[in-house]
Design an enzyme around this catalytic site. Structure first.
Site, PDB file in Angstrom:
ATOM      1  N   ASP A 107       0.861  -1.170   0.000  1.00  0.00           N
ATOM      2  CA  ASP A 107       0.000   0.000   0.000  1.00  0.00           C
ATOM      3  C   ASP A 107       0.903   1.227   0.000  1.00  0.00           C
ATOM      4  OD1 ASP A 107      -2.494   1.503   0.449  1.00  0.00           O
ATOM      5  OD2 ASP A 107      -3.220  -0.396   1.277  1.00  0.00           O
ATOM      6  N   ASP A 122      -3.096   4.608  -2.482  1.00  0.00           N
ATOM      7  CA  ASP A 122      -4.218   5.128  -1.707  1.00  0.00           C
ATOM      8  C   ASP A 122      -4.687   6.484  -2.258  1.00  0.00           C
ATOM      9  OD1 ASP A 122      -5.714   4.705   0.887  1.00  0.00           O
ATOM     10  OD2 ASP A 122      -4.860   6.680   1.314  1.00  0.00           O
ATOM     11  N   GLU A 137      -6.266   3.740  -6.207  1.00  0.00           N
ATOM     12  CA  GLU A 137      -7.614   3.953  -5.679  1.00  0.00           C
ATOM     13  C   GLU A 137      -8.032   5.355  -6.113  1.00  0.00           C
ATOM     14  OE1 GLU A 137      -9.998   4.010  -1.414  1.00  0.00           O
ATOM     15  OE2 GLU A 137      -8.067   4.983  -1.609  1.00  0.00           O
ATOM     16  N   HIS A 178     -11.237  -3.296   2.968  1.00  0.00           N
ATOM     17  CA  HIS A 178     -11.251  -2.901   4.384  1.00  0.00           C
ATOM     18  C   HIS A 178     -12.091  -1.649   4.633  1.00  0.00           C
ATOM     19  CE1 HIS A 178      -8.363  -0.464   2.363  1.00  0.00           C
ATOM     20  NE2 HIS A 178      -8.340   0.369   3.383  1.00  0.00           N
ATOM     21  N   ASP A 179     -12.633  -1.049   3.572  1.00  0.00           N
ATOM     22  CA  ASP A 179     -13.466   0.149   3.718  1.00  0.00           C
ATOM     23  C   ASP A 179     -14.944  -0.135   3.469  1.00  0.00           C
ATOM     24  OD1 ASP A 179     -11.248   1.784   4.177  1.00  0.00           O
ATOM     25  OD2 ASP A 179     -10.994   2.237   2.043  1.00  0.00           O
TER      26      ASP A 179
HETATM   27  C1  NOJ Z   1      -8.495   4.987   1.584  1.00  0.00           C
HETATM   28  C2  NOJ Z   1      -8.171   3.842   2.487  1.00  0.00           C
HETATM   29  O1  NOJ Z   1      -8.566   2.656   1.868  1.00  0.00           O
HETATM   30  C3  NOJ Z   1      -8.874   4.116   3.795  1.00  0.00           C
HETATM   31  O2  NOJ Z   1      -8.856   3.014   4.652  1.00  0.00           O
HETATM   32  C4  NOJ Z   1      -8.245   5.319   4.410  1.00  0.00           C
HETATM   33  O3  NOJ Z   1      -8.961   5.686   5.566  1.00  0.00           O
HETATM   34  C5  NOJ Z   1      -8.226   6.513   3.467  1.00  0.00           C
HETATM   35  N1  NOJ Z   1      -7.882   6.158   2.124  1.00  0.00           N
HETATM   36  C6  NOJ Z   1      -7.229   7.538   3.924  1.00  0.00           C
HETATM   37  O4  NOJ Z   1      -5.929   7.059   3.773  1.00  0.00           O
END
Ligand code: NOJ
Length: 570
Positions: free
Chosen positions: A98, A206, A265, A337-338
């Site tokens: 990551d 990210d 992302e 994970h989100d």
């Molecule tokens: C996306 C990540 O997947 C998430 O878990 C994070 O809180 C935010 N970006 C900030 O880094």
């Protein structure tokens, strides 16, 4: 487009904190990943994406980094990471790290130096701005602009010492780096090269489409009843983002002979922008995570829940298939994970949990793109039955709860949204077996283990040919063995059918057809589709035969494959 190795690959995401704990502190660690390499090998994945393991105060579970060149002791050491990379490579599995460079932790030495005062050599590494004209610094409304943070409250934090504010699109412990400054970019590229030299095979970047901001930082639109502008299209795909990514590619990846995977992302990205990010000619990224299909059942915000309509989901996914057909490439994902667990969100997490988990996997893996499996998805793990705010650990969830309740919302209603949408649903510990903490830890798990681990766990599934795990393994094998899965084009079938998600992939004379009843009711198969699949053998299905070609059971799916004549003759 020229063939790429990652078209044939399946990625497995590990969120180390929740994967497996070997030292009994209740938090997963690298040793835990090492202990479960057989699980990954049996599943047959090609790549592991490791969520952040860098040193961090863990305000946002490691997405707030203080040192890009080390491992947080809670996870182990750099030596452990090197061992893990070696062992994964020995099993033919690549490792993607990551990369969190839109922001650092406020405890990163770069920010500590930047915060030391306006004269600091690093001041301009972050976004420092004075209070709005005519206001009293530090008072509500004095923030330099009206942006709200993704994690509730203003996107600005006041620094009493200097009287200025710094920008944080996420938590106030995640100050945004100023990519306008070439020194910042150089430092990031140096760090990335350091990882590439350590033998890692790529990066999951990210929120990478947030790195370029309009230096004027103009005010945004504030919705009725809200205090701050909701961030979205206004802050994504900024004016210099493609320039930065091209520069990054040149500075870090050009000349690297090893096959790498670069996935970004990209929040609120449009198809047009995604084509730019992933056009191989432009040399930016290989693929992006778009989020549109996970927004089809939400209203004004992620907490505002609308009824699920499969047709919207199908339409969105098909539009991305078509939009990136000739240029670019899709990342295919449901969980991470989100996100809450997909089987609870779009499937049936009750009686037909296994069947619907298999259908969701089929529809995902058989599209054109690279599939991602998030830990536990291969078992059909579900959302957690949260009953109280005390059970949550996620900063986004807790901030949202506190802010909404302070503004007078009914705590029970807020809790109901969290139960459905909180990121903690995806973060409860991996369910390895039916022991008290699901084999995740011998200590007290940092987030509660889902009570359904007695039924839903790896030990029960890995050697059961009828399990959700084995079904995922079969889907992965299909991608490895049948070029049509990786390379075929995509046509949506029966686009107006109220229940079916059906599509055809074609490549080099081979034809693969997916027919899926995306509903809890029996579905009739239109005659046209019956004819199209009539002489095409079923290679994988989630309901045992004999199969009736005229109807599908609730959540039933079938994959038909008619090989190319050349393959059939062999
Ligand atoms: C996306 C990540 O997947 C998430 O878990 C994070 O809180 C935010 N970006 C900030 O880094």
């Amino acid at each position: 487009m020229a063939q790429k190795w990652w078209q044939f690959a399946v990625v497995y995401q590990i969120y180390p904190r929740s994967f497996a704990d070997t030292d009994g502190d209740g938090v997963g660690d690298l040793g835990g990943v090492l202990e479960h390499l057989d699980h990954l090998e049996k599943l047959g994945v090609d790549v592991v994406w490791l969520s952040p393991v860098y040193p961090s105060p863990m305000d946002d579970n490691g997405y707030d980094i203080t040192d890009y060149h080390d491992v947080d002791p809670v996870f182990g050491s750099l030596a452990d990471l090197d061992t893990l990379v070696k062992q994964l490579h020995a099993r033919g599995i690549k490792v993607v790290m990551d990369l969190v460079v839109n922001h650092t932790s406020d405890e990163h030495p770069w920010f500590i130096e930047s915060r030391s005062g306006p004269e600091s050599a690093n001041r301009d590494w972050y976004w420092w701005r004075p209070a709005r004209d005519g206001t009293v610094p530090g008072e509500p409304g004095a923030e330099p602009n009206n942006w709200g943070s993704f994690f509730s409250g203003p996107a600005w934090e006041y620094d009493e010492e200097s009287g200025d504010y710094y920008l944080h699109l996420f938590s106030k412990k995640q100050p945004d780096l100023n990519w306008e400054n070439p020194e910042v970019r150089r430092a990031v590229y140096d760090m990335m090269r350091w990882w590439v030299d350590r033998d890692i095979d790529g990066f999951r970047m990210d929120v990478i489409n947030l790195i370029s901001k309009d230096p004027a930082l103009p005010d945004g639109k504030v919705r009725l009843g809200e205090r701050f502008a909701t961030l979205g299209r206004q802050v994504v795909d900024g004016p210099r983002v493609h320039e930065y990514l091209t520069e990054m590619h040149r500075e870090v990846f050009a000349g690297v002979e090893r096959p790498l995977l670069l996935v970004g992302e990209t929040l609120d990205v449009s198809i047009d922008e995604a084509r730019k990010y992933t056009d191989q000619e432009r040399q930016e990224l290989d693929m992006v995570f778009q989020l549109e299909h996970l927004k089809i059942d939400r209203g004004a915000s992620k907490w505002d829940i609308l009824p699920f309509d499969m047709r919207l989901l199908r339409g969105s996914l098909a539009a991305w298939q078509e939009g990136l057909a000739d240029v670019g490439w899709n990342s295919l994902y449901w969980d991470n994970h989100d996100r809450p667990r997909v089987v609870s969100r779009f499937g049936d997490d009750g009686e037909l949990r296994e069947r619907s988990a298999k259908l969701l996997a089929t529809v995902l893996h058989m599209q054109r793109g690279t599939p991602y499996i998030y830990q536990g998805q291969e078992l059909g793990m579900t959302n957690f039955p949260f009953t109280s705010i005390e059970q949550f650990a996620d900063i986004e969830s807790i901030n949202y709860y506190e802010e909404s309740v302070a503004m007078g919302e009914d705590p029970e209603a807020v809790l109901a949204s969290l139960r459905a949408r909180s990121r903690d649903n995806g973060r409860t510990p991996m369910q390895w077996d039916d022991s008290p903490h699901a084999g995740f830890t011998t200590g007290r798990p940092w987030l509660p283990v889902n009570p359904n681990h007695q039924q839903v766990n790896a030990a029960r599934q890995v050697d059961d040919p009828a399990s959700v795990f084995s079904y995922h393994r079969d889907l992965i094998r299909l991608r490895h063995e049948e070029p049509v899965v990786a390379l075929g084009d995509f046509t949506l079938d029966e686009p107006d059918h109220p229940q079916l998600f059906a599509f055809t992939r074609r490549h080099d004379g081979a034809e693969l057809r997916v027919v899926a009843n995306f509903s809890g009711d029996i579905a009739e198969v239109p005659p046209r589709l019956q004819r199209a699949t009539a002489d095409s053998p079923i290679v994988l299905a989630n309901v045992d035969g004999p199969h009736d070609s005229t109807v599908l059971e609730p959540w039933e799916t079938r994959i038909h494959l008619r090989p190319s004549e050349a393959a059939a003759a062999r």
